[in-house]
Scaffold this motif. Structure first.
Motif, short mmCIF file in Angstrom:
data_model
loop_
_atom_site.label_atom_id
_atom_site.label_comp_id
_atom_site.label_asym_id
_atom_site.label_seq_id
_atom_site.Cartn_x
_atom_site.Cartn_y
_atom_site.Cartn_z
N UNK A 384 0.81 -1.21 0.00
CA UNK A 384 0.00 0.00 0.00
C UNK A 384 0.85 1.26 0.00
N UNK A 385 2.03 1.21 0.59
CA UNK A 385 2.89 2.39 0.69
C UNK A 385 4.32 2.00 0.36
N UNK A 386 5.08 2.94 -0.21
CA UNK A 386 6.48 2.66 -0.55
C UNK A 386 7.37 2.77 0.67
N UNK A 387 6.93 3.51 1.68
CA UNK A 387 7.72 3.73 2.89
C UNK A 387 6.83 3.66 4.12
N UNK A 388 7.44 3.34 5.24
CA UNK A 388 6.79 3.53 6.53
C UNK A 388 7.49 4.70 7.21
N UNK A 389 6.70 5.64 7.67
CA UNK A 389 7.27 6.82 8.31
C UNK A 389 7.02 6.81 9.81
N UNK A 390 7.91 7.50 10.54
CA UNK A 390 7.75 7.62 11.99
C UNK A 390 7.96 9.06 12.42
N UNK A 391 7.05 9.52 13.24
CA UNK A 391 7.22 10.78 13.96
C UNK A 391 7.59 10.41 15.39
N UNK A 392 8.81 10.73 15.81
CA UNK A 392 9.30 10.38 17.13
C UNK A 392 9.15 11.58 18.05
N UNK A 393 8.45 11.40 19.16
CA UNK A 393 8.15 12.52 20.03
C UNK A 393 8.20 12.09 21.49
N UNK A 394 8.32 13.06 22.38
CA UNK A 394 8.26 12.80 23.81
C UNK A 394 6.80 12.76 24.24
N UNK A 395 6.48 11.79 25.09
CA UNK A 395 5.09 11.68 25.52
C UNK A 395 4.66 12.86 26.39
N UNK A 396 5.62 13.43 27.12
CA UNK A 396 5.27 14.50 28.07
C UNK A 396 6.21 15.67 27.90
N UNK A 397 5.80 16.83 28.37
CA UNK A 397 6.64 18.02 28.34
C UNK A 397 7.79 17.87 29.33
N UNK A 398 8.94 18.37 28.95
CA UNK A 398 10.07 18.37 29.86
C UNK A 398 11.21 17.47 29.45
#
Length: 512
Positions: A384-398
């Protein structure tokens, strides 16, 4: 009912009855055989306690003067591509060639063995895992060869049965050593046979040298383990060649392959569409929840190509690996996945963002972070897609963490590690997709006959969108075949093959 309609229904009834009867007569197993004709064959085994001169192609090392193994010491090999269980009988066998000499040993020594074990570490003497098998041993003092059946359980060795041949096997002769294990309630039964296949190994069938069977109460974990492995062994000086390892078992699990994929790009992203992506040549990337070292929060955007994964692959395990350079305590990294296209854009990740996995800190600087991902979510992207993408983020502030990018010269950039098995291509006539062509598929065809369906679905065996006589013929022609995801051969009993053939002949002559 008109005469043609009656005849057609009659022949279908006869065909189905014969094929159903063939099902009850059949015992189908998966069989894997390794001929050791190339060096790649050795990669299919874990080698223990020894080494090999190598795969000797075009020499007398193998059966029929083909490729084979020549042991340079006492060695054991455990087949590492697939596991199995003892829900059905299991047979393990190998060919070995007796040496031209007797060897120089002061006490009994093993010549050849086959075994089933609960560990890829091979057949233990005294260890933390179990095995069961048979070994052929040369007793120099008694001037005879001895067949020993054994079971190893953690901390113990149990000899089950020992029988003397009364003589030494003649030199320069190929023999087949075979072990069959059958579980019956709480008893594990063991059947052993040895066949003489002559000087070339091509004598078929071989002449029986010895056979015996034994049973014992199942006090080991071996028959209850859901993932068992098979192997064989030999000793140089007594054995000059090994060949034709064979494993027969029902429900062999498909082998898996592991691939490590590097990203097409990784980029710094600010948690706001008002800021451009960072330069693609940055050597480090920050994941920062804000209110720490930066505000708004910092995220990492990265995409991995999926073109290395076969279209018929089934993802078993998935991990995202990051190389941490610095980290604060208390951070939780969320890996939010999406359908990628390989192009770095502010429009990523779009509306398809969902959590694929997360990993809880604290993390140690200059160490790898392993984020377990949901393999089913990556599975949905294949095709279905040529790539798998990831947005890497912190779950909480700080909390925050800094990782090496793919452009780093001192660290290792993000890596996507996928373990997958290759699923067999669709089986012709398998209209209910259960991996076997049987009477249940006839029922699917019968209930849908005369209807229109999307091409290639249901009982549409020839992909023309219609359920008709041609689809029935495909079912009848392939009745009894079994899908084999491990690329092995299916071995039906002769009675089943004969009945299936007779049924197909009848089907070919019925009135159309």
């Amino acid at each position: 009912m008109s005469a043609p309609t009656f005849l057609r229904s009659f022949w279908r009834f006869v065909t189905v009855c014969l094929l159903i009867f063939a099902t009850f007569m059949a015992t189908t197993v998966d069989a894997i055989e390794v001929d050791f004709d190339t060096f790649d064959d050795l990669d299919r085994f874990d080698v223990h306690s020894g080494s090999f001169i190598g795969v000797l192609q075009g020499s007398n090392a193998g059966v029929g003067n083909s490729g084979g193994l020549s042991p340079a010491s006492k060695v054991e090999l455990t087949f590492n591509e697939t596991g199995f269980d003892l829900s059905e009988p299991v047979t393990v066998s190998t060919y070995f060639k007796t040496s031209s000499g007797n060897g120089v040993f002061a006490s009994p020594y093993e010549m050849a063995s086959v075994y089933v074990t609960s560990s890829l570490d091979g057949r233990p003497s005294v260890s933390t895992y179990a095995s069961v098998g048979v070994e052929l041993e040369r007793d120099f003092a008694a001037n005879t060869d001895v067949v020993n059946a054994f079971i190893h359980i953690p901390g113990q060795i149990w000899p089950i049965l020992s029988t003397e041949l009364g003589y030494k096997l003649p030199p320069n002769t190929w023999y087949e050593l075979s072990l069959t294990l059958t579980r019956e309630a709480d008893v594990l039964r063991q059947a052993v046979t040895i066949y003489n296949h002559g000087s070339t190994g091509l004598t078929q069938p071989g002449s029986l040298v010895d056979s015996f069977s034994s049973g014992y109460s199942d006090e080991s974990v071996i028959s209850n383990d859901s993932t068992l492995f098979a192997g064989f062994g030999a000793r140089n000086g007594l054995v000059s060649g090994l060949d034709n390892f064979r494993l027969e078992a029902s429900g062999i699990t498909p082998p898996t392959e592991t691939v490590t994929i590097t990203p097409t790009f990784d980029a710094q992203r600010v948690a706001s569409s008002n800021y451009p992506l960072g330069a693609l040549n940055q050597t480090t990337l920050d994941i920062d929840g804000g209110s720490g070292t930066s505000f708004p929060p910092l995220e990492v955007l990265t995409e991995f190509p999926l073109d290395q994964i076969p279209a018929n692959a089934e993802i078993v395990n998935a991990q995202l690996v990051l190389d941490a350079t610095t980290s604060s305590s208390g951070i939780v990294i969320q890996a939010m996945g999406y359908e990628g296209d390989g192009l770095a854009s502010l429009s990523d990740p779009g509306d398809s963002l969902t959590e694929f996995g997360r990993e809880y800190g604290p993390f140690t600087s200059d160490s790898d972070i392993y984020i377990d991902l949901d393999p089913t979510k990556i599975q949905t992207l294949l095709g279905e897609a040529s790539h798998v993408g990831f947005l890497l983020k912190s779950q909480a502030a700080g909390p925050y963490i800094r990782i090496a990018s793919n452009e780093s010269t001192t660290g290792i950039g993000p890596r996507l590690v996928l373990e997958y098995s290759v699923v067999a291509a669709p089986l012709p006539g398998d209209y209910n997709d259960d991996g076997v062509v049987d009477a249940a598929d006839y029922t699917v065809w019968r209930d849908a006959e005369g209807g229109d369906v999307p091409s290639g679905t249901g009982a549409d065996g020839n992909d023309d969108g219609k359920i008709d006589q041609d689809d029935y013929d495909i079912w009848a022609a392939h009745y009894g075949t079994v899908s084999d995801p491990v690329q092995s051969e299916s071995v039906p009993e002769p009675n089943a093959m004969a009945l299936a053939f007779l049924a197909s002949v009848i089907a070919s002559y019925r009135y159309r």
